[in-house]
Write a protein that holds these residues in place. Sequence first.
Motif, PDB file in Angstrom:
ATOM      1  N   VAL A  73     -22.986 -41.482   2.787  1.00  0.00           N
ATOM      2  CA  VAL A  73     -24.022 -40.798   2.165  1.00  0.00           C
ATOM      3  C   VAL A  73     -25.363 -41.634   2.067  1.00  0.00           C
ATOM      4  O   VAL A  73     -25.163 -42.767   1.699  1.00  0.00           O
ATOM      5  CB  VAL A  73     -23.612 -40.368   0.512  1.00  0.00           C
ATOM      6  CG1 VAL A  73     -24.828 -39.719  -0.337  1.00  0.00           C
ATOM      7  CG2 VAL A  73     -22.456 -39.863   0.294  1.00  0.00           C
ATOM      8  N   LEU A  74     -26.348 -41.044   2.643  1.00  0.00           N
ATOM      9  CA  LEU A  74     -27.593 -41.737   2.784  1.00  0.00           C
ATOM     10  C   LEU A  74     -28.709 -41.235   1.629  1.00  0.00           C
ATOM     11  O   LEU A  74     -28.908 -39.899   1.527  1.00  0.00           O
ATOM     12  CB  LEU A  74     -28.316 -41.610   4.298  1.00  0.00           C
ATOM     13  CG  LEU A  74     -27.498 -41.968   5.359  1.00  0.00           C
ATOM     14  CD1 LEU A  74     -28.105 -41.925   6.796  1.00  0.00           C
ATOM     15  CD2 LEU A  74     -26.915 -43.333   5.194  1.00  0.00           C
ATOM     16  N   VAL A  75     -29.240 -42.179   1.070  1.00  0.00           N
ATOM     17  CA  VAL A  75     -30.092 -41.832  -0.202  1.00  0.00           C
ATOM     18  C   VAL A  75     -31.475 -41.887   0.451  1.00  0.00           C
ATOM     19  O   VAL A  75     -32.200 -42.853   0.897  1.00  0.00           O
ATOM     20  CB  VAL A  75     -29.994 -42.601  -1.223  1.00  0.00           C
ATOM     21  CG1 VAL A  75     -30.905 -42.206  -2.217  1.00  0.00           C
ATOM     22  CG2 VAL A  75     -28.741 -42.524  -1.903  1.00  0.00           C
ATOM     23  N   MET A  76     -32.463 -40.530   0.301  1.00  0.00           N
ATOM     24  CA  MET A  76     -33.841 -40.907   0.710  1.00  0.00           C
ATOM     25  C   MET A  76     -34.534 -41.119  -0.408  1.00  0.00           C
ATOM     26  O   MET A  76     -34.604 -40.662  -1.555  1.00  0.00           O
ATOM     27  CB  MET A  76     -34.075 -39.607   1.543  1.00  0.00           C
ATOM     28  CG  MET A  76     -33.291 -39.458   2.902  1.00  0.00           C
ATOM     29  SD  MET A  76     -33.862 -38.243   3.924  1.00  0.00           S
ATOM     30  CE  MET A  76     -35.556 -38.493   4.299  1.00  0.00           C
ATOM     31  N   SER A  77     -35.754 -41.710   0.009  1.00  0.00           N
ATOM     32  CA  SER A  77     -36.960 -41.875  -0.978  1.00  0.00           C
ATOM     33  C   SER A  77     -37.842 -40.702  -1.162  1.00  0.00           C
ATOM     34  O   SER A  77     -37.807 -39.608  -0.363  1.00  0.00           O
ATOM     35  CB  SER A  77     -37.641 -43.159  -0.477  1.00  0.00           C
ATOM     36  OG  SER A  77     -38.660 -42.488   0.704  1.00  0.00           O
ATOM     37  N   ALA A  78     -38.811 -40.759  -2.105  1.00  0.00           N
ATOM     38  CA  ALA A  78     -39.666 -39.772  -2.365  1.00  0.00           C
ATOM     39  C   ALA A  78     -40.562 -39.783  -1.103  1.00  0.00           C
ATOM     40  O   ALA A  78     -40.494 -40.651  -0.256  1.00  0.00           O
ATOM     41  CB  ALA A  78     -40.525 -40.128  -3.687  1.00  0.00           C
TER      42      ALA A  78
ATOM     43  N   GLY B 159     -31.769 -36.526  -1.482  1.00  0.00           N
ATOM     44  CA  GLY B 159     -32.937 -37.187  -1.902  1.00  0.00           C
ATOM     45  C   GLY B 159     -33.879 -36.198  -2.528  1.00  0.00           C
ATOM     46  O   GLY B 159     -33.327 -34.907  -2.468  1.00  0.00           O
ATOM     47  N   PRO B 160     -35.012 -36.541  -3.502  1.00  0.00           N
ATOM     48  CA  PRO B 160     -35.515 -35.650  -4.020  1.00  0.00           C
ATOM     49  C   PRO B 160     -36.364 -34.532  -3.000  1.00  0.00           C
ATOM     50  O   PRO B 160     -36.348 -34.493  -1.969  1.00  0.00           O
ATOM     51  CB  PRO B 160     -36.962 -36.376  -4.546  1.00  0.00           C
ATOM     52  CG  PRO B 160     -36.966 -37.593  -3.769  1.00  0.00           C
ATOM     53  CD  PRO B 160     -35.538 -37.908  -3.277  1.00  0.00           C
ATOM     54  N   SER B 161     -36.449 -33.412  -3.797  1.00  0.00           N
ATOM     55  CA  SER B 161     -37.450 -32.158  -3.109  1.00  0.00           C
ATOM     56  C   SER B 161     -38.522 -32.714  -2.728  1.00  0.00           C
ATOM     57  O   SER B 161     -39.189 -33.094  -3.035  1.00  0.00           O
ATOM     58  CB  SER B 161     -37.344 -31.033  -4.151  1.00  0.00           C
ATOM     59  OG  SER B 161     -36.372 -30.622  -4.523  1.00  0.00           O
ATOM     60  N   GLY B 162     -38.782 -32.135  -1.292  1.00  0.00           N
ATOM     61  CA  GLY B 162     -40.018 -32.418  -0.632  1.00  0.00           C
ATOM     62  C   GLY B 162     -39.954 -33.747   0.200  1.00  0.00           C
ATOM     63  O   GLY B 162     -40.986 -34.287   0.622  1.00  0.00           O
ATOM     64  N   CYS B 163     -39.040 -34.587   0.278  1.00  0.00           N
ATOM     65  CA  CYS B 163     -38.903 -35.860   0.786  1.00  0.00           C
ATOM     66  C   CYS B 163     -38.657 -35.826   2.381  1.00  0.00           C
ATOM     67  O   CYS B 163     -38.703 -36.996   2.923  1.00  0.00           O
ATOM     68  CB  CYS B 163     -37.926 -36.720   0.208  1.00  0.00           C
ATOM     69  SG  CYS B 163     -36.212 -36.299   0.743  1.00  0.00           S
TER      70      CYS B 163
ATOM     71  N   ALA C  28     -44.108 -36.777 -10.163  1.00  0.00           N
ATOM     72  CA  ALA C  28     -45.393 -37.000 -10.369  1.00  0.00           C
ATOM     73  C   ALA C  28     -46.234 -36.785  -9.181  1.00  0.00           C
ATOM     74  O   ALA C  28     -47.503 -36.431  -9.587  1.00  0.00           O
ATOM     75  CB  ALA C  28     -45.355 -38.471 -10.808  1.00  0.00           C
ATOM     76  N   THR C  29     -46.015 -37.038  -7.971  1.00  0.00           N
ATOM     77  CA  THR C  29     -46.792 -36.878  -6.858  1.00  0.00           C
ATOM     78  C   THR C  29     -47.208 -35.555  -6.759  1.00  0.00           C
ATOM     79  O   THR C  29     -48.181 -35.073  -6.548  1.00  0.00           O
ATOM     80  CB  THR C  29     -46.075 -37.142  -5.623  1.00  0.00           C
ATOM     81  OG1 THR C  29     -45.829 -38.693  -5.709  1.00  0.00           O
ATOM     82  CG2 THR C  29     -47.039 -36.921  -4.416  1.00  0.00           C
TER      83      THR C  29
ATOM     84  N   GLU D  67     -36.795 -42.085  -7.657  1.00  0.00           N
ATOM     85  CA  GLU D  67     -37.241 -41.383  -6.557  1.00  0.00           C
ATOM     86  C   GLU D  67     -37.672 -40.051  -6.983  1.00  0.00           C
ATOM     87  O   GLU D  67     -38.841 -39.463  -6.542  1.00  0.00           O
ATOM     88  CB  GLU D  67     -36.351 -41.467  -5.403  1.00  0.00           C
ATOM     89  CG  GLU D  67     -36.075 -42.796  -4.601  1.00  0.00           C
ATOM     90  CD  GLU D  67     -37.260 -43.521  -4.546  1.00  0.00           C
ATOM     91  OE1 GLU D  67     -38.239 -42.920  -3.939  1.00  0.00           O
ATOM     92  OE2 GLU D  67     -37.254 -44.721  -4.547  1.00  0.00           O
ATOM     93  N   VAL D  68     -36.867 -39.310  -7.807  1.00  0.00           N
ATOM     94  CA  VAL D  68     -37.107 -37.972  -8.145  1.00  0.00           C
ATOM     95  C   VAL D  68     -38.239 -37.855  -9.071  1.00  0.00           C
ATOM     96  O   VAL D  68     -39.250 -37.114  -8.936  1.00  0.00           O
ATOM     97  CB  VAL D  68     -35.848 -37.429  -8.950  1.00  0.00           C
ATOM     98  CG1 VAL D  68     -36.232 -36.058  -9.601  1.00  0.00           C
ATOM     99  CG2 VAL D  68     -34.747 -37.154  -8.008  1.00  0.00           C
TER     100      VAL D  68
END
Length: 261
Positions: A201-206, A40-44, A253-254, A247-248
């Motif tokens: 493999v699990l994909v996490m959101s932002a 997942g993206p950094s910080g998720c 952007a956030t 998500e990245v």
Amino acid sequence: MPKIRASAVTRTFGRGSRQLAALGPLDLEIATGEFVCLVGPSGCGKSTLLRIAAGLLSPSSGELELRTDATHPAAMIFQDYGIYDWKTVLANVRFGLDVQRVPRKEADRRARAWLDRLGLADFADAYPAALSGGMRQRVAIARALAVEPEILLMDEPFAALDAQLRTILQEELLALTQATDTTTLFITHSLEEALLLGDRVLVMSARPGRVIAERRPPFGRPRTGDVRSDARFTALKDELWQLLRGEVSQQTATCGEGAAA
């Protein structure tokens, strides 16, 4: 029955108007002996979830349980090795056994067996300052596995290593976890690493992180690094990146908005 079960887990940091929702709500089940990779993206919230599983953080709501009767069911391996500079390699690997009050003779035997298995037998009396980054990470892995945990929690353990060492340690970990049938929750930013190691493999959101997708690499076990050359490996890696791309971008952007504020 799953070995790890998370139900509607959330984690918030800060108070009042300065609260930050870092994770969830997140649901997760991991079966005994299963190797699950989180990307997942950094910080998720990936590392936050791992620390909740390790008992280092409490969830703000929801529940995460390790279904085991063991007194010390889980061992954790961090990106920055987490070994003690003032202890010898042998003493570092034996540390968890000493905490569990395993008799010294037996603790030494088990620690030396893992040092031998990971190619570190000749460095038992050395101190971490004399070791390369790859060797220090092997010490961390040996220390975790010496206590024979039912659950292994790994937070980007190879991220700081060069590409060659990373490849070697990935394949060593693959062989070790397949031999010991350890339940493993592994965090990585590398899609290739996730596909090589994971049963799922699990994909996490932002942020706040939730599981938005799941993929099962179509490679049986025992598995070796040769799967990297399989056309399905490349296709699945591309598919995972397409799932992650948005998500990245959202996470970036956030973070930018937060910095501007």
